[in-house]
Write a protein that holds these residues in place. Sequence first.
Motif, PDB file in Angstrom:
ATOM      1  N   MET A 110       3.825  44.038  37.875  1.00 32.69           N
ATOM      2  CA  MET A 110       3.241  45.173  37.150  1.00 32.69           C
ATOM      3  C   MET A 110       2.238  44.649  36.124  1.00 32.69           C
ATOM      4  N   LYS A 111       1.131  45.339  36.009  1.00 33.53           N
ATOM      5  CA  LYS A 111       0.084  44.922  35.080  1.00 33.53           C
ATOM      6  C   LYS A 111       0.552  45.175  33.637  1.00 33.53           C
ATOM      7  N   THR A 112       0.253  44.237  32.768  1.00 34.19           N
ATOM      8  CA  THR A 112       0.676  44.400  31.376  1.00 34.19           C
ATOM      9  C   THR A 112      -0.223  45.407  30.681  1.00 34.19           C
ATOM     10  N   SER A 113       0.383  46.405  30.052  1.00 34.70           N
ATOM     11  CA  SER A 113      -0.403  47.418  29.344  1.00 34.70           C
ATOM     12  C   SER A 113      -0.911  46.854  28.018  1.00 34.70           C
ATOM     13  N   ILE A 114      -1.889  47.545  27.436  1.00 31.88           N
ATOM     14  CA  ILE A 114      -2.419  47.080  26.140  1.00 31.88           C
ATOM     15  C   ILE A 114      -1.310  47.069  25.105  1.00 31.88           C
ATOM     16  N   GLU A 115      -0.525  48.144  25.116  1.00 29.00           N
ATOM     17  CA  GLU A 115       0.541  48.242  24.122  1.00 29.00           C
ATOM     18  C   GLU A 115       1.484  47.063  24.209  1.00 29.00           C
ATOM     19  N   GLN A 116       1.800  46.673  25.462  1.00 27.93           N
ATOM     20  CA  GLN A 116       2.726  45.562  25.642  1.00 27.93           C
ATOM     21  C   GLN A 116       2.073  44.248  25.212  1.00 27.93           C
ATOM     22  N   ARG A 117       0.782  44.125  25.537  1.00 32.13           N
ATOM     23  CA  ARG A 117       0.052  42.909  25.126  1.00 32.13           C
ATOM     24  C   ARG A 117       0.085  42.759  23.612  1.00 32.13           C
ATOM     25  N   LEU A 118      -0.145  43.887  22.921  1.00 32.60           N
ATOM     26  CA  LEU A 118      -0.148  43.866  21.449  1.00 32.60           C
ATOM     27  C   LEU A 118       1.224  43.474  20.926  1.00 32.60           C
ATOM     28  N   ARG A 119       2.247  44.021  21.576  1.00 29.45           N
ATOM     29  CA  ARG A 119       3.606  43.799  21.107  1.00 29.45           C
ATOM     30  C   ARG A 119       4.065  42.376  21.375  1.00 29.45           C
ATOM     31  N   ASP A 120       3.595  41.809  22.492  1.00 30.10           N
ATOM     32  CA  ASP A 120       4.078  40.494  22.888  1.00 30.10           C
ATOM     33  C   ASP A 120       3.526  39.362  22.025  1.00 30.10           C
ATOM     34  N   LEU A 121       2.469  39.646  21.285  1.00 35.72           N
ATOM     35  CA  LEU A 121       1.949  38.612  20.381  1.00 35.72           C
ATOM     36  C   LEU A 121       2.926  38.413  19.239  1.00 35.72           C
ATOM     37  N   GLN A 122       3.243  37.168  18.954  1.00 35.39           N
ATOM     38  CA  GLN A 122       4.167  36.919  17.845  1.00 35.39           C
ATOM     39  C   GLN A 122       3.641  35.797  16.988  1.00 35.39           C
ATOM     40  N   HIS A 123       3.574  36.044  15.705  1.00 30.65           N
ATOM     41  CA  HIS A 123       3.222  34.988  14.752  1.00 30.65           C
ATOM     42  C   HIS A 123       4.331  34.966  13.713  1.00 30.65           C
ATOM     43  N   PHE A 124       5.031  33.861  13.623  1.00 26.48           N
ATOM     44  CA  PHE A 124       6.128  33.801  12.659  1.00 26.48           C
ATOM     45  C   PHE A 124       5.623  33.311  11.312  1.00 26.48           C
ATOM     46  N   GLY A 125       6.303  33.802  10.259  1.00 30.22           N
ATOM     47  CA  GLY A 125       5.999  33.296   8.932  1.00 30.22           C
ATOM     48  C   GLY A 125       6.685  31.960   8.732  1.00 30.22           C
ATOM     49  N   GLU A 126       6.449  31.338   7.623  1.00 28.17           N
ATOM     50  CA  GLU A 126       7.160  30.100   7.314  1.00 28.17           C
ATOM     51  C   GLU A 126       8.643  30.429   7.270  1.00 28.17           C
ATOM     52  N   GLU A 127       9.491  29.504   7.618  1.00 27.46           N
ATOM     53  CA  GLU A 127      10.944  29.695   7.648  1.00 27.46           C
ATOM     54  C   GLU A 127      11.325  30.816   8.624  1.00 27.46           C
ATOM     55  N   GLY A 128      10.498  31.088   9.609  1.00 22.93           N
ATOM     56  CA  GLY A 128      10.889  32.047  10.647  1.00 22.93           C
ATOM     57  C   GLY A 128      10.737  33.505  10.263  1.00 22.93           C
ATOM     58  N   GLY A 129       9.971  33.791   9.240  1.00 22.91           N
ATOM     59  CA  GLY A 129       9.754  35.189   8.845  1.00 22.91           C
ATOM     60  C   GLY A 129       9.235  36.023  10.010  1.00 22.91           C
ATOM     61  N   VAL A 130       9.611  37.302  10.030  1.00 22.73           N
ATOM     62  CA  VAL A 130       9.193  38.154  11.152  1.00 22.73           C
ATOM     63  C   VAL A 130       7.740  38.591  11.048  1.00 22.73           C
ATOM     64  N   VAL A 131       7.135  38.369   9.879  1.00 20.98           N
ATOM     65  CA  VAL A 131       5.691  38.596   9.768  1.00 20.98           C
ATOM     66  C   VAL A 131       5.056  37.296   9.304  1.00 20.98           C
ATOM     67  N   PRO A 132       3.803  37.081   9.688  1.00 22.59           N
ATOM     68  CA  PRO A 132       3.162  35.834   9.262  1.00 22.59           C
ATOM     69  C   PRO A 132       2.927  35.823   7.759  1.00 22.59           C
ATOM     70  N   VAL A 133       2.743  34.642   7.212  1.00 25.70           N
ATOM     71  CA  VAL A 133       2.401  34.548   5.790  1.00 25.70           C
ATOM     72  C   VAL A 133       0.909  34.807   5.623  1.00 25.70           C
ATOM     73  N   ILE A 134       0.522  35.126   4.402  1.00 27.64           N
ATOM     74  CA  ILE A 134      -0.901  35.247   4.102  1.00 27.64           C
ATOM     75  C   ILE A 134      -1.356  33.873   3.639  1.00 27.64           C
ATOM     76  N   ASP A 135      -2.199  33.249   4.417  1.00 27.58           N
ATOM     77  CA  ASP A 135      -2.689  31.923   4.057  1.00 27.58           C
ATOM     78  C   ASP A 135      -4.014  32.082   3.321  1.00 27.58           C
ATOM     79  N   VAL A 136      -3.949  31.950   2.004  1.00 26.73           N
ATOM     80  CA  VAL A 136      -5.140  32.241   1.197  1.00 26.73           C
ATOM     81  C   VAL A 136      -6.007  31.013   0.946  1.00 26.73           C
ATOM     82  N   ALA A 137      -5.595  29.842   1.424  1.00 24.07           N
ATOM     83  CA  ALA A 137      -6.339  28.612   1.119  1.00 24.07           C
ATOM     84  C   ALA A 137      -7.803  28.727   1.540  1.00 24.07           C
ATOM     85  N   ALA A 138      -8.701  28.434   0.602  1.00 23.16           N
ATOM     86  CA  ALA A 138     -10.118  28.457   0.931  1.00 23.16           C
ATOM     87  C   ALA A 138     -10.507  27.207   1.702  1.00 23.16           C
ATOM     88  N   THR A 139      -9.744  26.126   1.500  1.00 26.17           N
ATOM     89  CA  THR A 139     -10.115  24.863   2.142  1.00 26.17           C
ATOM     90  C   THR A 139      -8.849  24.132   2.574  1.00 26.17           C
TER      91      THR A 139
END
Length: 397
Positions: A1-30
């Motif tokens: 079955m073809k992957t729908s857009i919604e599923q594609r969006l959902r399947d992306l995962q970026h963990f925060g430091e220490e396994g957080g369910v949302v990514p951290v905000i990396d503010v470093a300019a350099t």
Amino acid sequence: MKTSIEQRLRDLQHFGEEGGVVPVIDVAATSTFLNPEDMARTFQGELPGCYLYSRHSNPTVKAFSAKIAALEGTEAALGVSSGMAAITASLLQLLRQGDHLISSRVVYGGTYALFENLLPRFGIEVSFVDLDDEAALAAAVRPGRTKVLYAETMSNPMLTISDLPRLARFKEKHGLKLVIDNTFAPLMVSPARFGADVVVHSATKFLSGAADMIAGAVAGPRAFVDSLVDVNHGAVMLTGPVMDPRTAHELYLRLDHLPLRVRAHSAAALDFASFAEKLGVPTIYPGLASHPHHARLREIANPGFGFGGMVTIDCGDPKRALALAKQLQDARFGLYAVSLGFSRTLMSCPAVSTSSEIPEDKRRAMKLHEGLLRLSIGFTGHAEEMHERFAKAWKAL
Ligand SMILES: *Cc1c(COP(=O)(O)O)cnc(C)c1O
């Protein structure tokens, strides 16, 4: 079955430091290079993926950009500082002095002014064409010089729909790049599916949904997106309209709700447009059978997201349009403000606002007259109470 857009969006995962369910905000300019030799190699483009400096790349912006690529079904994407930055950078990357751009004559007012006033100062010529007029489109091509065809999936404020399959065939035939502004139709239509080379967004609108930030995005092939941040030739790298990581983080989280919001906007707009039409209000909405491009939109739309959140009504003349807007605002039906995709209803008269950059004779030619009131239908409130408020204001005109 073809992957729908919604599923594609959902399947992306970026963990925060220490396994957080949302990514951290990396503010470093350099970013530090633990091995100093790697810095030189990064500047030479030998270590793609190495963080260098936040105008070039940033982990939080990268996470947001990956979601935009999933949304649009492209290899890559890049978050930038505004919708205008997305358009300008894409075109500066694709065009050079002496090149020619064919644009739909119905584009966002800011885009129109950029094409009409600014690009020609740098030797880039622009022709505005009714893209449904196949003869005019063919006649506009300047062999060897025309490089880009530009249109919006759904245009403001007549809500016309671009015939993407035909435009894609045309650009193939003439060796052009097709750039599509998909701001009005995220999720609903995937221009890259039909052959658009570059898809741009004002993330200020539906992608944000809260009318609290200005942001944009460019989606396209990996090589094109990478070229935008090339240290020697990249239009984003060298003119600098980058996305702030804090904005990227906010938008990253909001994209999880985008399918819910788009469906809610579409449902509310269809409900309102059907009600208004029954009331006898001349109503322009691509979800209505009366809209000239209703069938066209059905053909190209992704199933399940409806026909969008934008409705335009014809009040006859500018005085009536403004009087109605005032009544509706006083009745807490909506807010008289430009922009779209907000949770609440926003209203504006395009001829004197978002399309005022387009000269009057040209507006006339596209039937964009002063009596139109454009509504970005929000999904808050109770449908029947909103109907009542609208009907009362309309009848009092
Ligand atoms: C708002 C808008 C833009 C410009 O976006 P900004 O984020 O305000 O720079 C471009 N295209 C369309 C269709 C828009 O509605």
